[in-house]
Design a protein around this motif. Structure first.
Motif, PDB file in Angstrom:
ATOM      1  N   SER A  32       0.841   9.474   6.476  1.00 13.29           N
ATOM      2  CA  SER A  32       1.896   8.470   6.351  1.00 13.29           C
ATOM      3  C   SER A  32       1.445   7.354   5.430  1.00 13.29           C
ATOM      4  O   SER A  32       0.244   7.132   5.233  1.00 13.29           O
ATOM      5  CB  SER A  32       2.277   7.898   7.722  1.00 13.29           C
ATOM      6  N   ALA A  33       2.415   6.650   4.874  1.00 11.97           N
ATOM      7  CA  ALA A  33       2.124   5.543   3.965  1.00 11.97           C
ATOM      8  C   ALA A  33       3.230   4.504   4.075  1.00 11.97           C
ATOM      9  O   ALA A  33       4.335   4.799   4.540  1.00 11.97           O
ATOM     10  CB  ALA A  33       2.006   6.041   2.528  1.00 11.97           C
ATOM     11  N   VAL A  34       2.919   3.282   3.633  1.00 15.54           N
ATOM     12  CA  VAL A  34       3.865   2.172   3.675  1.00 15.54           C
ATOM     13  C   VAL A  34       4.243   1.802   2.248  1.00 15.54           C
ATOM     14  O   VAL A  34       3.391   1.792   1.350  1.00 15.54           O
ATOM     15  CB  VAL A  34       3.256   0.956   4.406  1.00 15.54           C
ATOM     16  N   VAL A  35       5.511   1.508   2.039  1.00 18.61           N
ATOM     17  CA  VAL A  35       6.001   1.142   0.708  1.00 18.61           C
ATOM     18  C   VAL A  35       5.172  -0.006   0.129  1.00 18.61           C
ATOM     19  O   VAL A  35       4.897  -0.998   0.803  1.00 18.61           O
ATOM     20  CB  VAL A  35       7.484   0.737   0.777  1.00 18.61           C
ATOM     21  N   GLY A  36       4.752   0.166  -1.126  1.00 24.37           N
ATOM     22  CA  GLY A  36       3.983  -0.855  -1.814  1.00 24.37           C
ATOM     23  C   GLY A  36       2.485  -0.732  -1.633  1.00 24.37           C
ATOM     24  O   GLY A  36       1.723  -1.410  -2.325  1.00 24.37           O
ATOM     25  N   ARG A  37       2.043   0.120  -0.718  1.00 24.06           N
ATOM     26  CA  ARG A  37       0.612   0.280  -0.473  1.00 24.06           C
ATOM     27  C   ARG A  37       0.122   1.597  -1.081  1.00 24.06           C
ATOM     28  O   ARG A  37       0.755   2.150  -1.974  1.00 24.06           O
ATOM     29  CB  ARG A  37       0.319   0.202   1.026  1.00 24.06           C
TER      30      ARG A  37
END
Length: 279
Positions: A32-37
């Motif tokens: 998983s990943a977070v927008v902008g990271r």
């Protein structure tokens, strides 16, 4: 010209249909990943086995080449991923930065080694966007009519999150909540969501409450507190006190003015002890 040819060759090779030979990990790997990271795709490979070629591609209608290497040399990367991806050949991994919602999906590590013609590992990427810190507001009042007691109307809102999320009220008795309004809206450009909910809560006693949207909590506030004295009564008392003080002040001013009034002049005199009025 040579670089363009290499890039096209890499794309052609990756897009050729192949019979999949799953590696050690037959089950897809979820990350998983977070927008902008940023996020790192790690190909589950035994690093003691030499690898001479690696493709990392995204599974769409046709496989889309993202990044990789061949015999130790970097392969040309499309402009969309040129500045956002970097392959670590020693670790068989790829870092992707400045994550976007469009990056969500399934990817493949296509590994070529000396022991097998091709091994493919699937990696599923889930992308989320963090909501802003929820803003909560409350307004409490006494109930009118037959239903006595006190109730509070509360609202909770946040924006910029993905995927869309429900509002959770923390600290409240759920059976005393009545939802008045529930709104969600998707931003057509960023594809992120705004969420807003308004509720009515029937009070039992003073209680600390906060709301949660997408894992982000609002500040805690206290509701259902009994008013120490109604505001209207306080205003009325202040008005009466001011009026009484004005009356008292006027009374003392009248007394002071009467004492300061000059006595009328007496135009008469005395002669040889006799009082003789003047004509």
């Amino acid at each position: 010209m040579e670089n363009s040819a290499c890039f096209l060759l890499a794309l052609v090779v990756t897009l050729v249909p192949v019979s999949t030979t799953l590696g050690d990990n037959s089950q897809p790997k979820n990350i998983s990943a977070v927008v902008g990271r940023s996020v790192t795709f790690r190909c589950p490979w035994n690093l003691s086995i030499p690898v001479y070629r690696l493709y990392i591609q995204k599974l769409e209608n046709q496989p889309l080449f993202i990044n990789g290497f061949n015999n130790g040399k970097k392969l040309p990367v499309s402009p969309e991923y040129q500045d956002r991806t970097e392959v670590n050949q020693a670790e068989l991994s790829m870092e992707m930065t400045n994550i976007k919602l469009s990056d969500e999906g399934s990817y493949e590590c296509v590994v070529f080694s000396s022991t097998s013609s091709r091994d493919i590992f699937q990696i599923n990427l889930k992308v989320t966007a963090e909501f802003t810190t929820p803003e909560s507001k409350s307004e409490c009042s006494e109930n009118d009519g037959a239903k006595k007691g006190r109730s509070c109307q509360m609202s909770c809102s946040a924006a910029g999150g993905y995927p869309v999320s429900d509002v959770k009220w923390l600290g409240l008795n759920q059976s005393r909540i009545r939802v008045l309004q529930n709104e969600t809206a998707e931003n057509s450009t960023s594809k992120t969501w705004s969420v807003n909910q308004t509720i009515n809560y029937t009070c039992e006693h003073p209680i600390n409450v906060s709301c949660d949207i997408g894992g982000s909590d609002s500040h805690t506030i206290t509701i259902c507190e009994a008013e120490s004295f109604p505001l209207k009564v306080i205003v009325a008392i202040v008005f009466v006190l001011v009026f009484v003080m004005q009356l008292v002040l006027a009374f003392f001013m009248m007394l002071f003015c009467r004492r300061q009034r000059p006595q009328p002049y007496r135009a008469d005199h005395q002669v040889d002890g006799a009082h003789i009025p003047l004509e």
